[in-house]
Design a protein around this motif. Structure first.
Motif, short mmCIF file in Angstrom:
data_model
loop_
_atom_site.label_atom_id
_atom_site.label_comp_id
_atom_site.label_asym_id
_atom_site.label_seq_id
_atom_site.Cartn_x
_atom_site.Cartn_y
_atom_site.Cartn_z
N MET A 187 7.74 8.34 -13.23
CA MET A 187 6.55 8.59 -12.47
C MET A 187 7.12 9.70 -11.58
O MET A 187 8.25 9.55 -10.98
N PHE A 188 6.12 10.55 -11.17
CA PHE A 188 6.22 11.37 -9.72
C PHE A 188 4.96 11.55 -9.32
O PHE A 188 3.83 11.74 -9.74
N TYR A 189 4.74 11.42 -7.84
CA TYR A 189 3.68 11.85 -7.23
C TYR A 189 3.71 12.66 -5.78
O TYR A 189 5.10 12.36 -5.37
N ASP A 190 3.20 13.25 -5.36
CA ASP A 190 2.94 14.15 -4.28
C ASP A 190 2.94 13.08 -3.07
O ASP A 190 1.68 12.51 -3.01
N ALA A 191 3.64 12.86 -2.07
CA ALA A 191 3.85 12.16 -1.21
C ALA A 191 2.71 12.25 -0.12
O ALA A 191 2.33 11.20 0.77
N ARG A 192 2.41 13.45 0.04
CA ARG A 192 1.32 13.88 1.17
C ARG A 192 0.08 13.37 0.68
O ARG A 192 -0.59 13.05 1.56
N ASP A 193 -0.36 13.33 -0.61
CA ASP A 193 -1.81 12.78 -0.80
C ASP A 193 -1.53 11.36 -1.35
O ASP A 193 -2.74 10.62 -1.52
N ASN A 194 -0.37 10.77 -1.71
CA ASN A 194 0.07 9.55 -1.71
C ASN A 194 -0.75 8.77 -2.97
O ASN A 194 -1.32 7.85 -3.21
N ALA A 195 -1.15 9.67 -4.07
CA ALA A 195 -1.81 9.64 -5.22
C ALA A 195 -1.02 8.81 -6.15
O ALA A 195 -0.83 9.46 -7.27
N HIS A 196 -0.13 7.74 -5.96
CA HIS A 196 0.70 6.87 -6.80
C HIS A 196 0.05 6.16 -7.76
O HIS A 196 0.63 5.98 -8.82
N GLY A 197 -1.13 5.87 -7.89
CA GLY A 197 -1.99 5.15 -8.81
C GLY A 197 -1.59 3.76 -8.85
O GLY A 197 -1.71 2.92 -9.85
N LEU A 198 -0.67 3.26 -8.12
CA LEU A 198 -0.06 1.85 -7.97
C LEU A 198 -0.85 0.83 -6.90
O LEU A 198 -1.79 1.41 -6.19
N PRO A 199 -1.00 -0.37 -7.36
CA PRO A 199 -1.94 -1.13 -6.49
C PRO A 199 -1.58 -1.39 -4.91
O PRO A 199 -2.17 -1.42 -4.04
N HIS A 200 -0.21 -0.97 -4.58
CA HIS A 200 0.38 -0.75 -3.37
C HIS A 200 1.48 0.08 -3.42
O HIS A 200 2.11 0.55 -4.18
N ASP A 201 1.48 0.72 -2.05
CA ASP A 201 2.22 1.96 -1.82
C ASP A 201 4.00 1.32 -1.70
O ASP A 201 4.39 0.54 -1.20
N PRO A 202 4.66 2.17 -2.76
CA PRO A 202 6.19 1.56 -3.13
C PRO A 202 7.00 2.30 -2.00
O PRO A 202 8.25 2.19 -1.83
N PHE A 203 6.56 3.26 -1.02
CA PHE A 203 7.56 3.74 -0.13
C PHE A 203 8.56 2.68 0.53
O PHE A 203 9.66 2.92 0.48
N LYS A 204 7.87 1.91 1.25
CA LYS A 204 8.81 0.82 1.90
C LYS A 204 9.85 0.14 1.11
O LYS A 204 10.76 -0.34 1.45
N ALA A 205 9.24 -0.17 -0.20
CA ALA A 205 10.15 -0.91 -1.23
C ALA A 205 11.45 0.10 -1.37
O ALA A 205 12.45 -0.38 -1.64
N ILE A 206 10.95 1.17 -1.53
CA ILE A 206 12.28 2.26 -2.02
C ILE A 206 13.04 2.25 -0.80
O ILE A 206 14.53 2.38 -1.25
N VAL A 207 12.75 2.26 0.32
CA VAL A 207 13.72 2.48 1.31
C VAL A 207 14.13 1.01 2.01
O VAL A 207 13.36 0.34 2.87
N SER A 208 14.84 0.44 1.15
CA SER A 208 15.08 -0.90 1.58
C SER A 208 16.76 -1.36 0.97
O SER A 208 16.89 -0.70 0.15
N PRO A 209 17.30 -2.38 1.41
CA PRO A 209 16.62 -3.40 2.43
C PRO A 209 16.86 -2.60 3.80
O PRO A 209 17.57 -1.89 3.90
N ARG A 210 15.99 -3.06 4.53
CA ARG A 210 16.02 -2.65 6.17
C ARG A 210 16.16 -3.54 6.91
O ARG A 210 15.78 -4.76 6.98
N PRO A 211 17.24 -3.48 8.07
CA PRO A 211 17.36 -4.73 9.02
C PRO A 211 16.30 -4.78 9.92
O PRO A 211 15.39 -3.89 9.88
N ILE A 212 16.30 -5.94 10.26
CA ILE A 212 14.86 -6.41 11.06
C ILE A 212 15.39 -6.10 12.82
O ILE A 212 16.29 -6.78 13.05
N GLY A 213 14.78 -5.53 13.37
CA GLY A 213 15.00 -5.39 14.84
C GLY A 213 14.09 -6.44 15.61
O GLY A 213 12.89 -6.30 15.57
N TRP A 214 14.52 -7.56 16.02
CA TRP A 214 13.79 -8.56 16.67
C TRP A 214 13.88 -8.39 18.25
O TRP A 214 14.85 -8.52 18.88
#
Length: 200
Positions: A1-28
């Motif tokens: 799949m491909f979608y334009d990130a500016r309009d964010n019309a991915h058609g999925l139940p949840h935005d996948p952006f943060k799942a793709i940029v992962s894992p991320r360290p946690i700043g406590w």
């Protein structure tokens, strides 16, 4: 799949952006307000930026107590989040009134910094004491200002528990850091392997 990130019309139940940029360290992030009240909050938009000088950054979605306190004092800490502290870390993400200590809420020891007037988690395997070098709201390519606040800080002091050091190294396989994935998911980064860069 491909979608334009500016309009964010991915058609999925949840935005996948943060799942793709992962894992991320946690700043406590530990801060102290001008009135002396303590704050502790986890941020998954967090990372190291530079080794010389030692710089870290985190980003807050909206103007939260951490940002307000850093504006007032210019300092903060970031404590290492290990697998054994995951529940306490999660507890500190609860929305509580300004001035109420998340350290107390999660049953954590608030240790005073040695070089900055901000608390860190006494139970953490490591903690960084930082002085803010920049605080701003980033812009998109069209000039729109983000709702996020970005803090850059120089690390001026480092705490490491003695039991985290093995064979002269901070042993991440032993301390088992956790990282944030997308949605409500986290990863245990305790399974460690080494690779050397190609010679050249």
């Amino acid at each position: 799949m491909f979608y334009d990130a500016r309009d964010n019309a991915h058609g999925l139940p949840h935005d996948p952006f943060k799942a793709i940029v992962s894992p991320r360290p946690i700043g406590w992030i530990g801060t102290k307000a001008a009135d002396g009240s303590l704050n502790l909050a986890p941020y998954s938009f967090f990372n190291a930026l530079s080794d010389k000088p030692k710089l870290v950054m985190f980003s807050s979605n909206g103007l939260k107590d951490s940002i307000i306190n850093i504006r007032e004092t210019g300092v903060f800490t970031t404590s290492f989040v290990s697998l054994d502290l995951k529940d306490q870390m999660n507890a500190t993400s609860a929305p509580v009134p300004r001035g109420e200590s998340e350290f107390a809420l999660a049953g954590l020891a608030a240790m005073p910094g040695r070089m900055v007037d901000a608390p860190y988690v006494g139970e953490a395997y490591a903690a960084l004491e930082c002085r803010a070098t920049d605080l701003f709201q980033p812009k998109g390519i069209d000039g729109t200002v983000s709702d996020n606040y970005v803090v850059l800080g120089e690390v001026v002091g480092i705490h490491i528990r003695e039991d985290a050091i093995r064979d002269g190294r901070f042993d991440v396989g032993h301390v088992r850091p956790i990282g944030r994935l997308g949605y409500f998911d986290y990863a245990d980064a305790g399974d460690v392997f080494a690779m050397r860069r190609p010679a050249g």
